[in-house]
Scaffold this motif. Sequence first.
Motif, PDB file in Angstrom:
ATOM      1  N   VAL A 165       0.862  -1.178   0.000  1.00  0.00           N
ATOM      2  CA  VAL A 165       0.000   0.000   0.000  1.00  0.00           C
ATOM      3  C   VAL A 165       0.900   1.229   0.000  1.00  0.00           C
ATOM      4  O   VAL A 165       1.746   1.382   0.891  1.00  0.00           O
ATOM      5  CB  VAL A 165      -0.936   0.007   1.225  1.00  0.00           C
ATOM      6  CG1 VAL A 165      -1.816   1.256   1.211  1.00  0.00           C
ATOM      7  CG2 VAL A 165      -1.799  -1.251   1.236  1.00  0.00           C
ATOM      8  N   THR A 166       0.725   2.096  -0.986  1.00  0.00           N
ATOM      9  CA  THR A 166       1.618   3.247  -1.185  1.00  0.00           C
ATOM     10  C   THR A 166       0.811   4.540  -1.180  1.00  0.00           C
ATOM     11  O   THR A 166      -0.239   4.628  -1.836  1.00  0.00           O
ATOM     12  CB  THR A 166       2.366   3.121  -2.511  1.00  0.00           C
ATOM     13  OG1 THR A 166       3.087   1.877  -2.532  1.00  0.00           O
ATOM     14  CG2 THR A 166       3.346   4.274  -2.703  1.00  0.00           C
ATOM     15  N   PHE A 167       1.325   5.532  -0.445  1.00  0.00           N
ATOM     16  CA  PHE A 167       0.708   6.857  -0.424  1.00  0.00           C
ATOM     17  C   PHE A 167       1.644   7.838  -1.128  1.00  0.00           C
ATOM     18  O   PHE A 167       2.869   7.792  -0.944  1.00  0.00           O
ATOM     19  CB  PHE A 167       0.456   7.312   1.019  1.00  0.00           C
ATOM     20  CG  PHE A 167      -0.492   6.408   1.772  1.00  0.00           C
ATOM     21  CD1 PHE A 167      -1.855   6.487   1.549  1.00  0.00           C
ATOM     22  CD2 PHE A 167      -0.011   5.486   2.687  1.00  0.00           C
ATOM     23  CE1 PHE A 167      -2.735   5.658   2.238  1.00  0.00           C
ATOM     24  CE2 PHE A 167      -0.875   4.656   3.369  1.00  0.00           C
ATOM     25  CZ  PHE A 167      -2.242   4.733   3.148  1.00  0.00           C
ATOM     26  N   THR A 168       1.051   8.708  -1.926  1.00  0.00           N
ATOM     27  CA  THR A 168       1.848   9.627  -2.736  1.00  0.00           C
ATOM     28  C   THR A 168       1.335  11.058  -2.621  1.00  0.00           C
ATOM     29  O   THR A 168       0.208  11.307  -2.168  1.00  0.00           O
ATOM     30  CB  THR A 168       1.802   9.207  -4.215  1.00  0.00           C
ATOM     31  OG1 THR A 168       0.440   9.300  -4.690  1.00  0.00           O
ATOM     32  CG2 THR A 168       2.321   7.797  -4.413  1.00  0.00           C
ATOM     33  N   THR A 169       2.199  11.979  -3.040  1.00  0.00           N
ATOM     34  CA  THR A 169       1.815  13.385  -3.134  1.00  0.00           C
ATOM     35  C   THR A 169       2.526  13.990  -4.340  1.00  0.00           C
ATOM     36  O   THR A 169       3.667  13.604  -4.638  1.00  0.00           O
ATOM     37  CB  THR A 169       2.189  14.162  -1.852  1.00  0.00           C
ATOM     38  OG1 THR A 169       1.667  15.488  -1.926  1.00  0.00           O
ATOM     39  CG2 THR A 169       3.699  14.231  -1.668  1.00  0.00           C
ATOM     40  N   PRO A 170       1.877  14.908  -5.049  1.00  0.00           N
ATOM     41  CA  PRO A 170       2.553  15.529  -6.207  1.00  0.00           C
ATOM     42  C   PRO A 170       3.613  16.530  -5.746  1.00  0.00           C
ATOM     43  O   PRO A 170       3.403  17.304  -4.808  1.00  0.00           O
ATOM     44  CB  PRO A 170       1.406  16.224  -6.947  1.00  0.00           C
ATOM     45  CG  PRO A 170       0.355  16.445  -5.911  1.00  0.00           C
ATOM     46  CD  PRO A 170       0.470  15.333  -4.932  1.00  0.00           C
ATOM     47  N   VAL A 171       4.756  16.523  -6.399  1.00  0.00           N
ATOM     48  CA  VAL A 171       5.842  17.465  -6.086  1.00  0.00           C
ATOM     49  C   VAL A 171       6.279  18.119  -7.399  1.00  0.00           C
ATOM     50  O   VAL A 171       6.215  17.503  -8.465  1.00  0.00           O
ATOM     51  CB  VAL A 171       7.036  16.745  -5.419  1.00  0.00           C
ATOM     52  CG1 VAL A 171       6.639  16.180  -4.066  1.00  0.00           C
ATOM     53  CG2 VAL A 171       7.569  15.634  -6.319  1.00  0.00           C
ATOM     54  N   PRO A 172       6.691  19.401  -7.328  1.00  0.00           N
ATOM     55  CA  PRO A 172       7.150  20.079  -8.555  1.00  0.00           C
ATOM     56  C   PRO A 172       8.488  19.510  -9.029  1.00  0.00           C
ATOM     57  O   PRO A 172       9.373  19.201  -8.230  1.00  0.00           O
ATOM     58  CB  PRO A 172       7.279  21.538  -8.120  1.00  0.00           C
ATOM     59  CG  PRO A 172       7.480  21.493  -6.639  1.00  0.00           C
ATOM     60  CD  PRO A 172       6.714  20.293  -6.155  1.00  0.00           C
ATOM     61  N   VAL A 173       8.612  19.404 -10.343  1.00  0.00           N
ATOM     62  CA  VAL A 173       9.821  18.870 -10.958  1.00  0.00           C
ATOM     63  C   VAL A 173      10.156  19.732 -12.172  1.00  0.00           C
ATOM     64  O   VAL A 173       9.270  20.124 -12.940  1.00  0.00           O
ATOM     65  CB  VAL A 173       9.631  17.399 -11.398  1.00  0.00           C
ATOM     66  CG1 VAL A 173      10.882  16.883 -12.097  1.00  0.00           C
ATOM     67  CG2 VAL A 173       9.301  16.522 -10.194  1.00  0.00           C
ATOM     68  N   LEU A 174      11.457  20.058 -12.309  1.00  0.00           N
ATOM     69  CA  LEU A 174      11.923  20.830 -13.456  1.00  0.00           C
ATOM     70  C   LEU A 174      12.289  19.884 -14.590  1.00  0.00           C
ATOM     71  O   LEU A 174      13.142  19.016 -14.443  1.00  0.00           O
ATOM     72  CB  LEU A 174      13.133  21.681 -13.064  1.00  0.00           C
ATOM     73  CG  LEU A 174      13.753  22.535 -14.187  1.00  0.00           C
ATOM     74  CD1 LEU A 174      12.761  23.601 -14.662  1.00  0.00           C
ATOM     75  CD2 LEU A 174      15.061  23.171 -13.703  1.00  0.00           C
ATOM     76  N   TYR A 175      11.640  20.075 -15.756  1.00  0.00           N
ATOM     77  CA  TYR A 175      11.917  19.258 -16.927  1.00  0.00           C
ATOM     78  C   TYR A 175      12.602  20.118 -17.991  1.00  0.00           C
ATOM     79  O   TYR A 175      12.165  21.240 -18.250  1.00  0.00           O
ATOM     80  CB  TYR A 175      10.624  18.677 -17.517  1.00  0.00           C
ATOM     81  CG  TYR A 175       9.934  17.668 -16.625  1.00  0.00           C
ATOM     82  CD1 TYR A 175      10.364  16.354 -16.589  1.00  0.00           C
ATOM     83  CD2 TYR A 175       8.851  18.048 -15.829  1.00  0.00           C
ATOM     84  CE1 TYR A 175       9.717  15.411 -15.789  1.00  0.00           C
ATOM     85  CE2 TYR A 175       8.204  17.129 -15.026  1.00  0.00           C
ATOM     86  CZ  TYR A 175       8.641  15.817 -15.008  1.00  0.00           C
ATOM     87  OH  TYR A 175       8.011  14.890 -14.201  1.00  0.00           O
ATOM     88  N   CYS A 176      13.656  19.596 -18.599  1.00  0.00           N
ATOM     89  CA  CYS A 176      14.353  20.294 -19.683  1.00  0.00           C
ATOM     90  C   CYS A 176      14.519  19.336 -20.861  1.00  0.00           C
ATOM     91  O   CYS A 176      14.861  18.156 -20.670  1.00  0.00           O
ATOM     92  CB  CYS A 176      15.728  20.795 -19.232  1.00  0.00           C
ATOM     93  SG  CYS A 176      15.653  22.053 -17.921  1.00  0.00           S
TER      94      CYS A 176
END
Length: 255
Positions: A165-176
Amino acid sequence: MASLPIIANAQDDTHGAVSSSDDNKSYLAGEDIDGASLAAAPNPSPTPQYGQTNRYPAYENRWSKIAFEAGGGFNAPVSDATTFSTYGYNLTLGAGWNFNKIFGALIEYQYLRDKIPGATLAAVGAPGGYTGVWSFTIDPVVNLPTTGSFGAYFTGGGGFYRKVVTFTTPVPVLYCDYFGFCFIGSENAVIGHFSSNQGGMNIGGGLTWKAFGPDGKAKLFAEARYLWVDSPSASATQQGTGTFTTIPVTIGIRW
């Protein structure tokens, strides 16, 4: 009058020639015009020579009893499992042996993934999450004696199950990208999980269809099973969501 014996001899020779011709015709009745013997009745079970095989062999290839399956579909949690899981998908692979037309056995790998209901996520303070269950089981198969292109079977078994069972949260990520263009996106990061290893079992049945021809061994199938996993409940010393029960519905191909 001396010619009479000559005529008589000539007549005797003529009769002898006719008799000899009749004998030859009788002899040639069993031969063709080239003197070769007419083909005899074919041997019902000729012995192959020089690497040749019979058109209708009386034996089976050593690999003809191998069985396998591949499929996917959805699964619906039932009973108490609906508190911590909702609808998801499943992937199933199996390989084994057909002992005869009725009985076989498969070693199956299955992966199930379900979302966690919003009410449960809100109670634990996590924006997202999912439940994953993968397993290795031994599953006998009993094929019902049927005729035609359609068939049916029962199956069931048990083995090793691992639930995470996995709990997640969205985090900002820089994509280039390759050209140096960058932007801010997001991805889910794991903020907590717990897992357990335990035994479980499944039972169910399905229908088959020889979609590739009545003489082929490949069959399309659709099946449903009841799956029960003896996962632990939460306590003062461990995390858990309790017994996991679900109904996987799978569509795929069997051999």
